[in-house]
Design a protein around this motif. Sequence first.
Motif, short mmCIF file in Angstrom:
data_model
loop_
_atom_site.label_atom_id
_atom_site.label_comp_id
_atom_site.label_asym_id
_atom_site.label_seq_id
_atom_site.Cartn_x
_atom_site.Cartn_y
_atom_site.Cartn_z
N SER A 15 -6.46 4.94 1.32
CA SER A 15 -7.76 5.55 1.04
C SER A 15 -8.90 4.52 1.01
CB SER A 15 -7.72 6.33 -0.26
OG SER A 15 -7.34 5.49 -1.32
N GLU A 16 -8.58 3.24 0.83
CA GLU A 16 -9.61 2.20 0.80
C GLU A 16 -10.07 1.78 2.20
OE1 GLU A 16 -6.53 1.64 -0.62
OE2 GLU A 16 -7.03 2.17 -2.66
N ALA A 17 -9.34 2.19 3.22
CA ALA A 17 -9.64 1.76 4.59
C ALA A 17 -10.97 2.35 5.08
CB ALA A 17 -8.51 2.18 5.52
N GLN A 18 -11.64 1.58 5.92
CA GLN A 18 -12.90 1.99 6.53
C GLN A 18 -12.70 2.04 8.04
OE1 GLN A 18 -16.05 2.55 4.93
NE2 GLN A 18 -14.74 2.62 3.12
N LEU A 19 -12.91 3.21 8.65
CA LEU A 19 -12.77 3.39 10.09
C LEU A 19 -14.10 3.07 10.75
CD1 LEU A 19 -10.70 4.45 12.26
CD2 LEU A 19 -12.00 6.59 12.15
N VAL B 101 -10.48 -2.75 9.94
CA VAL B 101 -10.33 -4.21 9.80
C VAL B 101 -10.44 -4.68 8.36
CG1 VAL B 101 -11.10 -4.71 12.15
CG2 VAL B 101 -12.77 -4.60 10.31
N ASN B 102 -10.69 -3.78 7.42
CA ASN B 102 -10.93 -4.22 6.04
C ASN B 102 -9.67 -4.26 5.17
OD1 ASN B 102 -10.89 -1.30 5.96
ND2 ASN B 102 -11.71 -1.45 3.89
N ILE B 103 -8.50 -4.00 5.73
CA ILE B 103 -7.25 -4.05 4.97
C ILE B 103 -6.53 -5.36 5.30
CG2 ILE B 103 -5.04 -2.89 4.53
CD1 ILE B 103 -7.56 -1.34 3.60
N PRO B 104 -6.25 -6.20 4.30
CA PRO B 104 -5.58 -7.48 4.56
C PRO B 104 -4.20 -7.29 5.19
CG PRO B 104 -6.41 -7.39 2.30
CD PRO B 104 -6.57 -6.02 2.88
N ASN B 105 -3.88 -8.13 6.13
CA ASN B 105 -2.58 -8.13 6.82
C ASN B 105 -2.32 -6.87 7.63
OD1 ASN B 105 -1.96 -10.67 5.60
ND2 ASN B 105 -1.38 -9.57 3.75
N PHE C 279 0.85 -1.19 0.00
CA PHE C 279 0.00 0.00 0.00
C PHE C 279 0.89 1.24 0.00
CE2 PHE C 279 -2.97 -3.10 1.77
CZ PHE C 279 -4.09 -2.83 1.01
N PRO C 280 1.42 1.59 -1.16
CA PRO C 280 2.37 2.71 -1.20
C PRO C 280 1.73 4.08 -1.00
CG PRO C 280 1.93 1.94 -3.42
CD PRO C 280 1.19 1.01 -2.47
N SER C 281 0.45 4.22 -1.30
CA SER C 281 -0.20 5.54 -1.17
C SER C 281 -0.87 5.67 0.20
CB SER C 281 -1.22 5.74 -2.29
OG SER C 281 -2.20 4.73 -2.23
N LYS C 282 -0.15 6.26 1.12
CA LYS C 282 -0.69 6.48 2.46
C LYS C 282 -1.25 7.89 2.54
CE LYS C 282 2.94 3.64 4.38
NZ LYS C 282 4.16 3.62 5.16
N ILE C 283 -2.32 8.03 3.30
CA ILE C 283 -2.89 9.36 3.53
C ILE C 283 -2.93 9.61 5.03
CG2 ILE C 283 -4.25 9.44 1.41
CD1 ILE C 283 -6.72 8.62 3.05
N LEU C 284 -2.78 10.87 5.41
CA LEU C 284 -2.90 11.27 6.81
C LEU C 284 -4.36 11.56 7.08
CD1 LEU C 284 -1.48 11.94 9.48
CD2 LEU C 284 -1.30 14.29 8.65
N CYS C 285 -4.89 10.95 8.14
CA CYS C 285 -6.31 11.08 8.46
C CYS C 285 -6.48 11.68 9.85
CB CYS C 285 -6.98 9.71 8.43
SG CYS C 285 -6.85 8.87 6.85
N GLY C 286 -7.62 12.32 10.05
CA GLY C 286 -7.93 12.89 11.35
C GLY C 286 -9.35 12.55 11.76
N TYR C 287 -9.51 12.23 13.03
CA TYR C 287 -10.83 11.93 13.59
C TYR C 287 -10.93 12.64 14.93
CZ TYR C 287 -14.72 9.60 15.78
OH TYR C 287 -15.91 9.37 16.42
N PHE C 288 -12.09 13.18 15.24
CA PHE C 288 -12.33 13.90 16.49
C PHE C 288 -13.53 13.29 17.21
CE2 PHE C 288 -14.53 17.54 18.62
CZ PHE C 288 -13.61 17.70 19.64
N ASN C 289 -13.34 12.89 18.46
CA ASN C 289 -14.42 12.35 19.28
C ASN C 289 -15.11 13.51 19.99
OD1 ASN C 289 -16.13 11.11 21.07
ND2 ASN C 289 -14.57 9.92 22.11
N ILE D 39 -16.71 5.04 8.55
CA ILE D 39 -16.34 6.19 7.72
C ILE D 39 -15.19 5.79 6.81
CG2 ILE D 39 -15.61 8.61 7.74
CD1 ILE D 39 -16.37 8.52 10.79
N GLY D 40 -15.29 6.11 5.55
CA GLY D 40 -14.18 5.89 4.63
C GLY D 40 -13.03 6.83 4.95
N CYS D 41 -11.82 6.29 5.02
CA CYS D 41 -10.67 7.12 5.37
C CYS D 41 -10.39 8.19 4.32
CB CYS D 41 -9.43 6.24 5.59
SG CYS D 41 -9.54 5.32 7.14
N ASP D 42 -10.87 8.00 3.11
CA ASP D 42 -10.72 9.06 2.10
C ASP D 42 -11.49 10.32 2.52
OD1 ASP D 42 -13.15 7.73 1.76
OD2 ASP D 42 -13.15 7.99 -0.42
N ARG D 43 -12.52 10.16 3.35
CA ARG D 43 -13.26 11.32 3.88
C ARG D 43 -12.58 11.96 5.08
NH1 ARG D 43 -18.99 9.46 5.14
NH2 ARG D 43 -19.16 11.61 5.83
#
Length: 111
Positions: free
Chosen positions: A56-60, A33-37, A12-22, A76-80
Amino acid sequence: MTQILDALPPDFPSKILCGYFNQTRQVQIVRIVNIPNWYFERVVFPRQHLLFEACSEAQLEIYTRAMSQGILLDTIGCDRLCIQQEFIRVSNKDLKKLPVFNQSRYYSAGL
């Protein structure tokens, strides 16, 4: 600085920085949990910001606890959750890439 305990798989060479606020008053558990390995899980306290790297395919998935059970609040899709990064000058010559904290870009799951 982003805390990386379990790095993404090398394919997965294309990493994105993500932010979440509780924004709730409850402790939340977020996980991907949807990314293999790769497995990502963190505890996010009330009013806490979480920065993390993902693809970007990851689901939080966002969980809260009620009556000793985990309840799925949202997925939430990590691309969002992607946070824009800009270069800033930290000395006369060096440029450093830092996240731009824009409150409106943070997604938060509320009750």
